[in-house]
Design a protein around this motif. Sequence first.
Motif, PDB file in Angstrom:
ATOM      1  N   GLU A 197     -25.225   4.541   8.532  1.00 30.40           N
ATOM      2  CA  GLU A 197     -24.240   4.767   9.748  1.00 30.40           C
ATOM      3  C   GLU A 197     -22.996   4.565   9.576  1.00 30.40           C
ATOM      4  N   LYS A 198     -22.706   3.609   8.570  1.00 28.71           N
ATOM      5  CA  LYS A 198     -21.645   2.981   8.245  1.00 28.71           C
ATOM      6  C   LYS A 198     -21.385   3.541   6.808  1.00 28.71           C
ATOM      7  N   GLU A 199     -20.022   3.183   6.175  1.00 26.48           N
ATOM      8  CA  GLU A 199     -19.658   3.841   4.772  1.00 26.48           C
ATOM      9  C   GLU A 199     -20.772   3.341   3.725  1.00 26.48           C
ATOM     10  N   ILE A 219     -23.331  10.755  -2.952  1.00 24.54           N
ATOM     11  CA  ILE A 219     -23.154  10.160  -1.647  1.00 24.54           C
ATOM     12  C   ILE A 219     -21.548  10.741  -1.233  1.00 24.54           C
ATOM     13  N   GLY A 220     -21.623  11.263  -0.045  1.00 23.67           N
ATOM     14  CA  GLY A 220     -20.371  11.645   0.202  1.00 23.67           C
ATOM     15  C   GLY A 220     -19.832  10.764   1.275  1.00 23.67           C
ATOM     16  N   GLU A 221     -18.558  10.787   1.395  1.00 23.10           N
ATOM     17  CA  GLU A 221     -17.911   9.901   2.425  1.00 23.10           C
ATOM     18  C   GLU A 221     -18.290  10.027   3.691  1.00 23.10           C
ATOM     19  N   ASP A 222     -19.118  11.117   3.829  1.00 19.35           N
ATOM     20  CA  ASP A 222     -19.666  11.401   5.373  1.00 19.35           C
ATOM     21  C   ASP A 222     -21.126  10.667   5.425  1.00 19.35           C
ATOM     22  N   SER A 223     -21.266   9.815   4.636  1.00 15.11           N
ATOM     23  CA  SER A 223     -22.661   9.055   4.741  1.00 15.11           C
ATOM     24  C   SER A 223     -23.932   9.656   4.596  1.00 15.11           C
ATOM     25  N   GLY A 262     -13.938  15.544   4.624  1.00 12.11           N
ATOM     26  CA  GLY A 262     -15.033  14.431   4.724  1.00 12.11           C
ATOM     27  C   GLY A 262     -16.401  14.925   3.861  1.00 12.11           C
ATOM     28  N   GLY A 263     -16.112  15.643   2.883  1.00 14.88           N
ATOM     29  CA  GLY A 263     -17.040  15.862   2.081  1.00 14.88           C
ATOM     30  C   GLY A 263     -16.936  15.335   0.253  1.00 14.88           C
ATOM     31  N   ASP A 264     -15.980  14.595   0.390  1.00 16.55           N
ATOM     32  CA  ASP A 264     -15.704  13.842  -0.925  1.00 16.55           C
ATOM     33  C   ASP A 264     -17.016  12.939  -1.460  1.00 16.55           C
ATOM     34  N   PHE A 265     -17.347  13.094  -2.595  1.00 18.44           N
ATOM     35  CA  PHE A 265     -18.492  12.124  -3.251  1.00 18.44           C
ATOM     36  C   PHE A 265     -17.639  10.905  -3.600  1.00 18.44           C
ATOM     37  N   VAL A 266     -18.218   9.721  -3.174  1.00 23.01           N
ATOM     38  CA  VAL A 266     -18.007   8.508  -3.636  1.00 23.01           C
ATOM     39  C   VAL A 266     -18.860   7.764  -4.591  1.00 23.01           C
ATOM     40  N   SER A 267     -19.871   8.269  -5.075  1.00 26.64           N
ATOM     41  CA  SER A 267     -21.032   8.001  -5.933  1.00 26.64           C
ATOM     42  C   SER A 267     -21.812   8.884  -6.279  1.00 26.64           C
ATOM     43  N   ALA A 268     -22.466   8.715  -7.402  1.00 26.49           N
ATOM     44  CA  ALA A 268     -23.482   9.924  -7.947  1.00 26.49           C
ATOM     45  C   ALA A 268     -24.302   8.968  -9.057  1.00 26.49           C
TER      46      ALA A 268
END
Length: 84
Positions: free
Chosen positions: A55-57, A31-35, A13-19
Amino acid sequence: QIVKTFSSGKREGGDFVSACLSPRGDWIYCIGEDSMMYCFSVQSGKLEHLLKVHEKEVIGLTHHPHRNLIATYSDEGTLKLWKP
């Protein structure tokens, strides 16, 4: 050539989705997939701040080119402005 590597430190749950980088290149915001928004010092490579942003993705983030503001946007249909 890789200059530095940054990690959330989480196994799941710690992968980054944006930077994005701050305009002067002092900070990297991820931003992590953990919001969560992870704020790293580029110089030291250390995680300096951690903040729950939605709260959401979270879909992504961007830094204002001249002001100290970050915009995050998510699946919940909101865009939020943050002062890091």
